[in-house]
Every structure is written in C-alpha cells, then in structure tokens.
Design a protein around this motif. Structure first.
Motif, PDB file in Angstrom:
ATOM      1  N   GLY A  17       0.873  -1.320   0.034  1.00  0.00           N
ATOM      2  CA  GLY A  17      -0.001   0.158  -0.037  1.00  0.00           C
ATOM      3  C   GLY A  17       0.717   1.427  -0.069  1.00  0.00           C
ATOM      4  N   LYS A  20       3.284   0.767  -3.781  1.00  0.00           N
ATOM      5  CA  LYS A  20       2.695   0.943  -5.020  1.00  0.00           C
ATOM      6  C   LYS A  20       2.392   2.374  -5.659  1.00  0.00           C
ATOM      7  N   SER A 280      -3.385  -6.578   1.635  1.00  0.00           N
ATOM      8  CA  SER A 280      -1.933  -7.296   1.685  1.00  0.00           C
ATOM      9  C   SER A 280      -1.463  -7.261   2.915  1.00  0.00           C
ATOM     10  N   TRP A 349      -2.744 -13.666  -3.547  1.00  0.00           N
ATOM     11  CA  TRP A 349      -2.493 -12.679  -4.350  1.00  0.00           C
ATOM     12  C   TRP A 349      -2.816 -12.629  -5.814  1.00  0.00           C
ATOM     13  N   ALA A 350      -3.671 -11.763  -6.403  1.00  0.00           N
ATOM     14  CA  ALA A 350      -4.128 -11.739  -7.612  1.00  0.00           C
ATOM     15  C   ALA A 350      -3.753 -10.480  -8.288  1.00  0.00           C
ATOM     16  N   HIS A 367     -11.320  -4.341   1.919  1.00  0.00           N
ATOM     17  CA  HIS A 367     -10.988  -3.770   3.126  1.00  0.00           C
ATOM     18  C   HIS A 367     -10.663  -2.238   3.132  1.00  0.00           C
ATOM     19  N   ASN A 371      -5.445   2.481  -1.720  1.00  0.00           N
ATOM     20  CA  ASN A 371      -5.083   2.018  -3.086  1.00  0.00           C
ATOM     21  C   ASN A 371      -6.043   1.336  -3.731  1.00  0.00           C
ATOM     22  N   SER A 372      -6.761   0.367  -3.003  1.00  0.00           N
ATOM     23  CA  SER A 372      -7.591  -0.558  -3.385  1.00  0.00           C
ATOM     24  C   SER A 372      -8.972   0.282  -3.577  1.00  0.00           C
ATOM     25  N   GLU A 375      -8.342   2.207  -6.777  1.00  0.00           N
ATOM     26  CA  GLU A 375      -8.409   1.389  -8.113  1.00  0.00           C
ATOM     27  C   GLU A 375      -9.910   1.126  -8.490  1.00  0.00           C
ATOM     28  N   TYR A 389      -8.582  -2.591  10.083  1.00  0.00           N
ATOM     29  CA  TYR A 389      -7.732  -1.542  10.744  1.00  0.00           C
ATOM     30  C   TYR A 389      -7.199  -0.345  10.103  1.00  0.00           C
ATOM     31  N   GLN A 392      -8.600   2.573   7.564  1.00  0.00           N
ATOM     32  CA  GLN A 392      -9.561   2.058   6.642  1.00  0.00           C
ATOM     33  C   GLN A 392     -10.948   2.518   7.069  1.00  0.00           C
TER      34      GLN A 392
HETATM   35 BR1  BUP Z   1      -4.022  -8.667  -1.439  1.00  0.00          BR
HETATM   36  C1  BUP Z   1      -3.688  -7.619  -2.999  1.00  0.00           C
HETATM   37  N1  BUP Z   1      -3.025  -8.094  -5.576  1.00  0.00           N
HETATM   38  O1  BUP Z   1      -3.967  -9.910  -4.431  1.00  0.00           O
HETATM   39  P1  BUP Z   1      -4.062  -0.884  -0.310  1.00  0.00           P
HETATM   40  C2  BUP Z   1      -3.261  -6.371  -3.272  1.00  0.00           C
HETATM   41  N2  BUP Z   1      -2.779  -5.812  -4.371  1.00  0.00           N
HETATM   42  O2  BUP Z   1      -2.430  -6.238  -6.764  1.00  0.00           O
HETATM   43  P2  BUP Z   1      -3.079  -2.569   1.865  1.00  0.00           P
HETATM   44  C3  BUP Z   1      -2.836  -6.716  -5.672  1.00  0.00           C
HETATM   45  O3  BUP Z   1      -1.706  -4.133  -3.353  1.00  0.00           O
HETATM   46  P3  BUP Z   1      -3.436  -0.695   3.834  1.00  0.00           P
HETATM   47  C4  BUP Z   1      -3.569  -8.505  -4.317  1.00  0.00           C
HETATM   48  O4  BUP Z   1      -4.034  -3.550  -5.927  1.00  0.00           O
HETATM   49  C5  BUP Z   1      -3.259  -2.441  -4.091  1.00  0.00           C
HETATM   50  O5  BUP Z   1      -2.527  -1.587  -5.109  1.00  0.00           O
HETATM   51  C6  BUP Z   1      -3.789  -3.762  -4.669  1.00  0.00           C
HETATM   52  O6  BUP Z   1      -2.955  -1.588  -1.289  1.00  0.00           O
HETATM   53  C7  BUP Z   1      -2.351  -4.795  -4.421  1.00  0.00           C
HETATM   54  O7  BUP Z   1      -4.079  -2.001   1.009  1.00  0.00           O
HETATM   55  C8  BUP Z   1      -2.140  -2.955  -2.785  1.00  0.00           C
HETATM   56  O8  BUP Z   1      -5.310  -1.171  -0.963  1.00  0.00           O
HETATM   57  C9  BUP Z   1      -2.507  -2.843  -1.469  1.00  0.00           C
HETATM   58  O9  BUP Z   1      -3.626   0.406   0.091  1.00  0.00           O
HETATM   59  O10 BUP Z   1      -3.407  -2.055   3.276  1.00  0.00           O
HETATM   60  O11 BUP Z   1      -1.572  -2.604   1.555  1.00  0.00           O
HETATM   61  O12 BUP Z   1      -3.537  -3.850   1.978  1.00  0.00           O
HETATM   62  O13 BUP Z   1      -4.762  -0.306   4.130  1.00  0.00           O
HETATM   63  O14 BUP Z   1      -2.585  -1.067   5.274  1.00  0.00           O
HETATM   64  O15 BUP Z   1      -2.650   0.404   3.090  1.00  0.00           O
END
Ligand code: BUP
Length: 466
Positions: A17, A20, A280, A349-350, A367, A371-372, A375, A389, A392
């Motif tokens: 997070g 990326k 993640s 992971w996907a 969650h 970033n999610s 996207e 947590y 979020q």
């Molecule tokens: Br799981 C997963 N594929 O399967 P977030 C995550 N990702 O490409 P974070 C994948 O990781 P916090 C998977 O696209 C995003 O760019 C997803 O970042 C990529 O959440 C990134 O969404 C995950 O900011 O937790 O890092 O899981 O909220 O602590 O940032």
C-alpha cells in the motif's frame, strides 16, 4: 553539454500500500516532469505474498528511474520487536535504514535535490537537511485521514482530563467529522504509541510540501481546507495515482496464474463478477472466512475471492510473510466444488489492478485500503466497505456517507473480531451491490465519480491541472 535532469529520491516504507503509489509517483515524475528518480524500497522481506510482484516492480527501472531494495541491517532487532505496534515497526524499520540510504545518496554522481517519503519515513528529515535536500511528505491515504492525523496532537493537548475522556470526534474546520477511535495510532493520548506517533504529524506540518493521493472532486471540502495553508504548508493533491492496468503486459512466464484469472473473467458477462479482497496486510479470522464463504455462495453471484489464511497480528503479512498455504482450509466443506464455475478462490495474491479494470467486474468487497479504493473508483466499480484496521475506517466513512458509492455491514468490522458479520447479512449486501445492472444507484454514482478521475488524469497529461 546537456544539463543532467534534476534528481529526486523517493523512499517507500514496507507494505504494498506504500510501495505501489510511490512507484507510480516515480513513473509520473520521470514521464511528465522530466526528473531523474531513485526509488528506495524498504523491505523487511517477510514476503507479504507479493515477492513475485516486487521482482516485477524492479523491472520498471529505466534510464531515469532507478529502483533499489533496501533492508534494515539488523533484521534480528526487528524480529525481537514483534510486540511493537504497526506504526512503531514501520518507523523503526525505516529508521534502521537511514545509514544505508545516506551512504547510497552520498555516492550518487548527480546529488539529489529533494527527497519524498511516506508517513513512516520522516526520520529522514535530518539527513535531508544535512545534505541540503528539499523535504516532501507523501500521504498515501486520503486527505481526510491526513487532516485528522495532523490535527489530533494539537487538539488533545488543549483538553483537560475530563474533556479528553468525553472526546468522541475530531472536528477539523470545513472537513467531515472523524471518529476519534478511527485515527489509528493517535486514538489514545495515554498510550506510548501516541507519543511515538506525534512527531510524524509534526514532521508533515514542517515539510516543504505535502503530496496526497487524492483529487479535489473526490474530497472537495478536505482538499480545500488543507489547501488553505492553515493546517499545513503547501498541499499538492496529485491523485489518482494507481497502477495503469492497460500499460502493464503480463508475461506468461511469470504470471500463469494471473493470466488464467483474466481469461476466466473474459468469459463472464459484463458487470457480473464481485471481486473480494481484504488487502495485503491482514486477513479475516477463520470463523469470519467461513461465514463469508456461505454468504457469497447463497448470494448466487459470480465472484473472485483472494483468500488468505488467518493471522493473529495486525500487519503480520507486512513483516513475516506467508505463501498462502492453508488459505483454503477455512472454507466450508465442499465450498470450492459447489461454487465451481461461479466463483474462483485465489490464495494470497491476484492481479488486482487488471481485475478491477475488467468489464466483467461489477462490484468490490474491500477492506478499504486507499489504493484498493482508488483502483475501484477509477474503474467506476461500487463497493462493500469492510474495514479491518488503520486508516480504513475513515475511508469506509467517506465511501458510504459522502460519496455513497459503497454500502457496509452494520457492525464495526475488524480483523480480530471473530464472525462479526453473519452469512445472511453478507448475502443481502452482495445482492444489493450486484443486482440491477446499470440501474443500480451505487453503480451509477461510481460511474460519475470515475468521470471526475478521468478528467483530472486528462488535465495532468495536458499539464492543465492546478
Ligand atoms: Br491482496 C492484493 N493483489 O492480491 P491497499 C493487493 N494488491 O495487486 P494494503 C494486488 O496491493 P493498507 C492482491 O491492488 C493495491 O494496489 C492492490 O494496497 C495490490 O491496502 C495494493 O489497498 C494494496 O492500500 O493495506 O496495503 O493491503 O490499508 O494498510 O494500505
């Protein structure tokens, strides 16, 4: 002789997070602003299920974008600190890397004139001052969370013990009210973590500029409020910074699994598939995983579910990794066989950016990692907001209350909370999100919001963005 490009250093703390959006920022600074960028990726490498993805990221290096992995020299110190909070672990990991990064910067042929760090990297400020670099802070989450985070220390200092005990909300001028318990890391002024996290807020305030991965129309009041210079110095809303799915070519060699998922999606009707992922860093409990499976199954909707085995600790995956083995053990007996053809369970992971950009996707159970969230928003996909947590909860509130592009369970969800959301409620939420096609109001609003992202991206390309 040609002048060398201006050189800047970017530093990403552990966790996808953080990494990326930092990588996307580096790419844009090279492409649109003619800078030379060195990106240091700090990794503790437990793996977080993304090591394949990291090696792909390393391949993004080019003539002007140099990418280096850095690990703290004292892995053993970090290992003995497992009981530390997430914020403390991240900051201590970054702090341990200062000497390595400093040595690398000192030997660079073109001295960098600026450094950009995320929330956990402001311990690099002293180094930056010594090396005469400008200091920029990059908030990889929402502007509202940034506003709350920098406001809390000042607010709570002014309160008597009695006033403090009654404090429930953080009121920031012209911004949405934030629940105090949602300001991760600062939500208890008597906790040693609060004292530890405070300098991060102050360091943001003292930066030469603060970049935030948002845009005006996504958080209009907050961006205006933070931009007026009273809470912070100069604010740069530079979002949306998300992986450009279309730009990425998946090679069969590295990505057999990913390609199979996308091929499966190709065969599904438009807007018919729910994508389910909890990010993640952490995962659901075993009991909640079981309940979710039954809710998904009874909704009769198509789905792709990235499932991770339960972990005991917040962010465990950021630090100790996991390969996804056992991910299917928590599913109800016969679930995979019964949902064959309708659903895909993917361990660990996907290719999320590609999945969310696919026309067959109609909703995202997320969650609410920022970033999610982005996207999803940039692809016009409405959501079920299920925060676990950190930042979020604030994000879930923005999505459900302000933007109305998401619905959420009635209970306060969390990772460690057991089976807080029952199968029937899950079924109802999924049906509400997925049914009704283009006429579904959540989908219509998500589409309109996507329009604002498309416009700002276009302005950034043509250089007309403010
Ligand atoms: Br799981 C997963 N594929 O399967 P977030 C995550 N990702 O490409 P974070 C994948 O990781 P916090 C998977 O696209 C995003 O760019 C997803 O970042 C990529 O959440 C990134 O969404 C995950 O900011 O937790 O890092 O899981 O909220 O602590 O940032």
């Amino acid at each position: 002789k040609k002048q060398p490009r201006t050189h800047a250093v970017l530093l990403a703390s552990p966790g996808m997070g953080h990494l990326k959006p930092m990588l996307e920022l580096g790419k844009r600074l090279v492409k649109h602003h003619d800078l030379e960028i060195t990106l240091f990726i700090v990794t503790n490498d437990g793996g977080d299920g993304a090591s394949g993805s990291k090696s792909e990221i390393l391949k993004s290096s080019d003539e002007f974008l140099h990418i280096h992995l850095v690990s703290p020299p004292q892995q053993d110190v970090m290992a003995s600190a497992l009981e530390w909070s997430l914020i403390r672990k991240l900051v201590m990991t970054m702090r341990a890397c200062v000497p390595v990064v400093r040595a690398a910067i000192s030997s660079m042929p073109v001295a960098p004139s600026a450094i950009i760090v995320d929330l956990f990297g402001t311990d690099f400020w002293d180094m930056a001052d010594e090396l005469r670099m400008l200091k920029f802070a990059f908030m990889t989450t929402s502007a509202l969370y940034l506003a709350a985070f920098i406001s809390v220390p000042y607010l709570v200092d002014k309160l008597s013990q009695k006033e403090y005990e009654e404090l429930r909300t953080i009121d920031i001028p012209n911004c949405k009210t934030v629940a105090y318990e949602d300001v991760f890391g600062l939500a208890n002024r008597d906790d040693p973590d609060h004292v530890f996290a405070r300098p991060m807020a102050t360091n943001f305030i003292n930066a030469d500029g603060v970049l935030v991965n948002t845009w005006h129309d996504l958080e209009p009041n907050t961006v205006s409020s933070l931009g007026d210079g009273r809470l912070l110095g100069k604010l740069y809303p530079i979002g949306p910074l998300t992986e450009q799915a279309a730009e990425k070519k998946l090679s069969t060699e590295d990505n057999g699994g990913a390609i199979a998922i996308l091929e499966w999606l190709d065969k599904q009707p438009g807007g018919s598939v729910l994508y389910v992922s909890f990010g993640s860093g952490w995962s659901l409990t075993g009991q909640q995983t079981h309940e979710l499976a039954l809710g998904l199954e009874s909704s009769k909707q198509r789905f792709i579910w990235v499932s991770r085995p339960p972990t005991d600790e917040v962010s465990e995956y950021f630090f100790s990794g996991g390969d996804g083995s056992g991910a299917l053990d928590y599913l109800p007996d016969g679930f995979v066989a019964r949902t064959k053809g309708v659903g895909l369970v993917v361990p660990m992971w996907a290719p999320q950016a590609q999945i969310l950009a696919h026309a067959s996707i109609g909703g995202f159970l997320t969650h609410c990692g920022w970033n999610s969230t982005l996207e999803s928003v940039t692809n016009g996909v409405p959501m079920i907001a299920w925060p676990l947590y950190g930042d979020q909860f604030v994000i879930a509130a923005i999505l459900t209350e302000d933007l109305e592009v998401a619905i959420r369970p009635a209970a306060r969800t969390s990772s460690g909370g057991g089976g807080a959301v029952g199968r029937e409620e899950i079924r109802e939420l999924v049906v509400k999100l997925m049914e009704g096609g283009e006429g579904n109001p959540l989908r219509a609003r998500a589409k309109a919001l996507r329009g604002t992202a498309d416009r700002v991206l276009e302005e950034q390309k043509t250089g007309s963005a403010k």
